[in-house]
Design an enzyme around this catalytic site. Sequence first.
Site, PDB file in Angstrom:
ATOM      1  N   HIS A 116      38.816  59.382 -18.728  1.00  0.00           N
ATOM      2  CA  HIS A 116      38.181  60.602 -18.237  1.00  0.00           C
ATOM      3  C   HIS A 116      36.952  60.933 -19.083  1.00  0.00           C
ATOM      4  O   HIS A 116      35.940  61.402 -18.569  1.00  0.00           O
ATOM      5  CB  HIS A 116      39.163  61.772 -18.280  1.00  0.00           C
ATOM      6  CG  HIS A 116      40.119  61.804 -17.132  1.00  0.00           C
ATOM      7  ND1 HIS A 116      41.178  60.949 -17.009  1.00  0.00           N
ATOM      8  CD2 HIS A 116      40.149  62.601 -16.018  1.00  0.00           C
ATOM      9  CE1 HIS A 116      41.838  61.213 -15.891  1.00  0.00           C
ATOM     10  NE2 HIS A 116      41.236  62.211 -15.270  1.00  0.00           N
ATOM     11  N   HIS A 142      45.798  62.284 -25.019  1.00  0.00           N
ATOM     12  CA  HIS A 142      45.076  61.388 -25.932  1.00  0.00           C
ATOM     13  C   HIS A 142      45.071  61.893 -27.361  1.00  0.00           C
ATOM     14  O   HIS A 142      45.226  63.090 -27.607  1.00  0.00           O
ATOM     15  CB  HIS A 142      43.608  61.267 -25.493  1.00  0.00           C
ATOM     16  CG  HIS A 142      43.427  60.508 -24.223  1.00  0.00           C
ATOM     17  ND1 HIS A 142      43.415  59.141 -24.161  1.00  0.00           N
ATOM     18  CD2 HIS A 142      43.246  60.938 -22.951  1.00  0.00           C
ATOM     19  CE1 HIS A 142      43.247  58.753 -22.908  1.00  0.00           C
ATOM     20  NE2 HIS A 142      43.151  59.828 -22.149  1.00  0.00           N
TER      21      HIS A 142
HETATM   22  C1  LIG Z   1      38.759  51.040  -7.003  1.00  0.00           C
HETATM   23  C2  LIG Z   1      39.836  51.416  -7.947  1.00  0.00           C
HETATM   24  C3  LIG Z   1      40.738  50.354  -8.469  1.00  0.00           C
HETATM   25  C4  LIG Z   1      39.962  52.678  -8.336  1.00  0.00           C
HETATM   26  C5  LIG Z   1      40.962  53.134  -9.314  1.00  0.00           C
HETATM   27  C6  LIG Z   1      40.621  54.525  -9.699  1.00  0.00           C
HETATM   28  C7  LIG Z   1      41.617  55.014 -10.677  1.00  0.00           C
HETATM   29  C8  LIG Z   1      43.033  54.980 -10.352  1.00  0.00           C
HETATM   30  C9  LIG Z   1      41.200  55.451 -11.849  1.00  0.00           C
HETATM   31  C10 LIG Z   1      42.146  55.864 -12.921  1.00  0.00           C
HETATM   32  C11 LIG Z   1      41.748  57.186 -13.405  1.00  0.00           C
HETATM   33  C12 LIG Z   1      42.640  57.537 -14.542  1.00  0.00           C
HETATM   34  C13 LIG Z   1      43.931  58.162 -14.273  1.00  0.00           C
HETATM   35  C14 LIG Z   1      42.225  57.239 -15.798  1.00  0.00           C
HETATM   36  C15 LIG Z   1      42.997  57.577 -16.996  1.00  0.00           C
HETATM   37  O1  LIG Z   1      42.188  58.407 -17.748  1.00  0.00           O
HETATM   38  P1  LIG Z   1      42.550  58.722 -19.237  1.00  0.00           P
HETATM   39  O2  LIG Z   1      41.524  59.731 -19.667  1.00  0.00           O
HETATM   40  O3  LIG Z   1      43.911  59.294 -19.259  1.00  0.00           O
HETATM   41  O4  LIG Z   1      42.427  57.447 -19.991  1.00  0.00           O
END
Ligand SMILES: CC(C)=CCC/C(C)=C/CC/C(C)=C/COP(=O)(O)O
Length: 289
Positions: free
Chosen positions: A208, A250
């Site tokens: 994020h 985090h």
């Molecule tokens: C096209 C494609 C594979 C999209 C995936 C988008 C997706 C699920 C992104 C993940 C976002 C997310 C939950 C990230 C985690 O963020 P942190 O800040 O917890 O590392």
Amino acid sequence: MQSPRRNAEGRPLGTCDPSSSGSPAHGGGSRFEFQSLLSSRVPGADPISARLRSSESPVHRRGSFPLAGAGSPQTLPPQLPEEDRIDLNPSFLGIALRSLLAIDLWLSKKLGVCAGESSSWGSMRPLMKLLEISGHGIPWLLGTLYCLSRSDSWAGREVLMNLLFALLLDLLLVSLIKGLVRRRRPAHNQMDMFFTVSVDKYSFPSGHTTRAALVSRFILNHLVLAIPLRVLVVLWAFILGLSRVMLGRHNVTDVAFGFFLGYMQYSIVDYCWLSPHTAPVLFLLWNQP
Ligand SMILES: CC(C)=CCC/C(C)=C/CC/C(C)=C/COP(=O)(O)O
């Protein structure tokens, strides 16, 4: 039938005579005879006497020479386990890293005030989760694709195409680093995030935060905004990063590195900027009916 090659004493080569002290130069050419030469001529070449010598001298306890000078007993290796050496010689970098990690864990736990409903700022948790969605990959990807499909100017399409490229690059790099580093999320985190993929069980770096830093730098460079709006964009990125620690998702270092990585990712996007000149095929494809 050919008879086996023999040494000067008439013994076949490759057989072991424990009493033999012949060297290859003297006809004792087998490996067995060379080993027996070492153990019978070099005092302490066997593990027991090597250990005795290492306990006699503190210098020998620290040395780590291989068997290079088999003739000189002082250079034989001590038999200390590796972990002892690590404890005896902690490097400055090792101490600094361990201290940083300890401070990181302590501070992250202190700042995780919205980690649960019963936490000290637990009532702020829904607001933090709203911020979380504002920096999630799915709304940003879908929003960019939607705007691209509606855009009717070349300039707008170019910017949106590059934003899409930036978002995909971010997902790729963050997944790669998370998969390589494999740092677990803080113990006080509740894994109740909206739409995650498998690497999102890891916390370094914060996805994020990279997205917030990347997108805000992108917006500041490519949209003409009034000053208050520009301040709002920077504040959004900063508070989103902070909220990752407050939610307990985090540690502080995950977020700090996330800001750095997101900032650098924009530099990559800017360097590889896609335009009808540099990537004509991409733009023509997008304009097909
Ligand atoms: C096209 C494609 C594979 C999209 C995936 C988008 C997706 C699920 C992104 C993940 C976002 C997310 C939950 C990230 C985690 O963020 P942190 O800040 O917890 O590392």
